[in-house]
Design an enzyme around this catalytic site. Structure first.
Site, PDB file in Angstrom:
ATOM      1  N   SER A 171      18.522  71.352  42.179  1.00  0.00           N
ATOM      2  CA  SER A 171      20.238  70.591  42.710  1.00  0.00           C
ATOM      3  C   SER A 171      21.129  70.986  41.998  1.00  0.00           C
ATOM      4  CB  SER A 171      19.718  69.128  43.177  1.00  0.00           C
ATOM      5  OG  SER A 171      21.073  69.057  43.440  1.00  0.00           O
ATOM      6  N   HIS A 180      32.274  72.193  40.007  1.00  0.00           N
ATOM      7  CA  HIS A 180      33.548  72.028  40.505  1.00  0.00           C
ATOM      8  C   HIS A 180      33.858  72.593  39.524  1.00  0.00           C
ATOM      9  CE1 HIS A 180      32.726  68.559  43.074  1.00  0.00           C
ATOM     10  NE2 HIS A 180      31.988  67.900  42.347  1.00  0.00           N
ATOM     11  N   HIS A 225      28.064  74.062  45.953  1.00  0.00           N
ATOM     12  CA  HIS A 225      26.423  73.350  45.833  1.00  0.00           C
ATOM     13  C   HIS A 225      24.819  74.209  46.819  1.00  0.00           C
ATOM     14  CE1 HIS A 225      24.189  71.241  48.910  1.00  0.00           C
ATOM     15  NE2 HIS A 225      23.549  70.359  48.212  1.00  0.00           N
ATOM     16  N   ARG A 285      14.093  73.025  47.804  1.00  0.00           N
ATOM     17  CA  ARG A 285      13.218  72.383  47.366  1.00  0.00           C
ATOM     18  C   ARG A 285      11.787  72.081  47.951  1.00  0.00           C
ATOM     19  NH1 ARG A 285      17.635  69.944  50.689  1.00  0.00           N
ATOM     20  NH2 ARG A 285      17.219  68.927  52.319  1.00  0.00           N
ATOM     21  N   HIS A 324      29.986  83.986  52.974  1.00  0.00           N
ATOM     22  CA  HIS A 324      28.652  84.218  54.438  1.00  0.00           C
ATOM     23  C   HIS A 324      28.097  84.971  54.515  1.00  0.00           C
ATOM     24  CE1 HIS A 324      29.090  80.669  56.224  1.00  0.00           C
ATOM     25  NE2 HIS A 324      30.608  80.188  55.843  1.00  0.00           N
ATOM     26  N   GLY A 372      14.195  56.149  42.776  1.00  0.00           N
ATOM     27  CA  GLY A 372      13.434  55.070  41.379  1.00  0.00           C
ATOM     28  C   GLY A 372      14.067  56.525  40.309  1.00  0.00           C
TER      29      GLY A 372
END
Length: 297
Positions: free
Chosen positions: A119, A123, A133, A137, A167, A280
């Protein structure tokens, strides 16, 4: 379905680590090469690395990852490139959410899961350089497996040629897997990265998929790899093009307000943020996507 995918899971986790290493090296090289223009007289940024761990409710090992964050660089104001491999048993809320989305039978009787991925959120210092971004996964349960992820561009000051390059590069990487992929994943990104309470898109889009499983693991993994491979050639030329642009206080104001929109989306709607917190995982790693500074007016 029994857990007969140990080799595939290890292969996927190793790929996410390899991709992370490539991106970290490329971003530090971008910092080193910024020798003219705004902030070029500052120290080049470097990533700080933190191992993250996760424990099950009974205290047993439940995986973890590596958090890689650069703050206050010449080019990047804050960027995180995290990888993780976590496992254990899904809680009731996560089971319910997955059952509603996937309709997998037997989840309550055997809630085991395994998930691995990368991930990234960047910025930028310069308001003319777009935020970005990227995430890919793999998720496994005894009842099914699937891939997900994509990347999207989030400029506060939009340039049509930047959007077109981002794109076009993604399309070039997806087309070898079938010409239907790019338009479908582009539409999916437009839908997923919409901010309902603002009635607008988070940025200028990109590609996105989730729950992707054709039954051919090798083919689906190859598609996921090319989504990751598309990222650097799609993004780096935009930063090289914009990092030397002189900005004004008005430009910075636009950037800070746009970051507020980004933070709202990630805290309210982003599925990965919710999953990470509910299972968690290290909160600092989950929330590394938030900008260092933002503004609401």
């Amino acid at each position: 379905m029994s857990d007969h995918m140990a080799e595939q899971k290890a292969t996927a986790a190793a790929w996410f680590r390899e991709l992370r290493d490539r991106i970290v090296a490329a971003f530090e090289a971008l910092e080193d090469s910024h020798v003219a223009g705004p902030l070029s007289d500052c120290d080049a940024g470097r990533f700080e690395f933190t191992e993250t761990t996760r424990a099950s409710q009974d205290g047993s090992d439940a995986g973890g990852g590596l958090m890689s964050v650069m703050r206050g660089g010449r080019v990047f104001e804050k960027v995180g490139v995290n990888i993780s491999t976590v496992y254990g048993a899904l809680g009731e809320r996560a089971q319910a959410a997955m059952a509603a989305r996937k309709g997998l039978p037997g989840m309550a009787e055997d809630p085991r899961f395994w998930a691995s991925g990368i991930s990234l959120v960047a910025h930028m210092q310069n308001p003319h350089a777009p935020a970005v971004h990227m995430n890919t996964r793999m998720f496994w349960t005894p009842h099914g497996w699937w891939f997900g992820g994509g990347s999207d561009l989030n400029p506060c000051i939009e340039y049509d040629d930047d959007t077109a390059h981002f794109h076009a590069t993604q399309k070039a990487h997806l087309d070898p897997h079938g010409l239907a992929h790019y338009p479908r994943l582009k539409d999916w990104a437009d839908s997923y990265f919409h901010v309902p309470h603002r009635g607008r898109a988070r940025g200028v889009g990109g590609i996105f998929m989730d729950d992707y499983c054709t039954g051919d693991w090798a083919a689906d993994f190859a598609l996921t790899q090319d989504i990751g491979r598309a990222f650097l050639p799609a993004f780096l030329p935009l930063i090289e093009r914009r990092r030397g642009t002189v900005w004004s206080e008005a430009d910075k104001e636009v950037q800070l307000i746009h970051r507020g929109l980004y933070a709202e989306y990630n805290l309210v709607y982003d599925r990965g943020t919710r999953f990470g917190l509910e299972t968690g995982h290290d909160a600092n790693a989950v929330l590394m996507s938030l900008p260092p500074m933002a503004k609401w007016v």
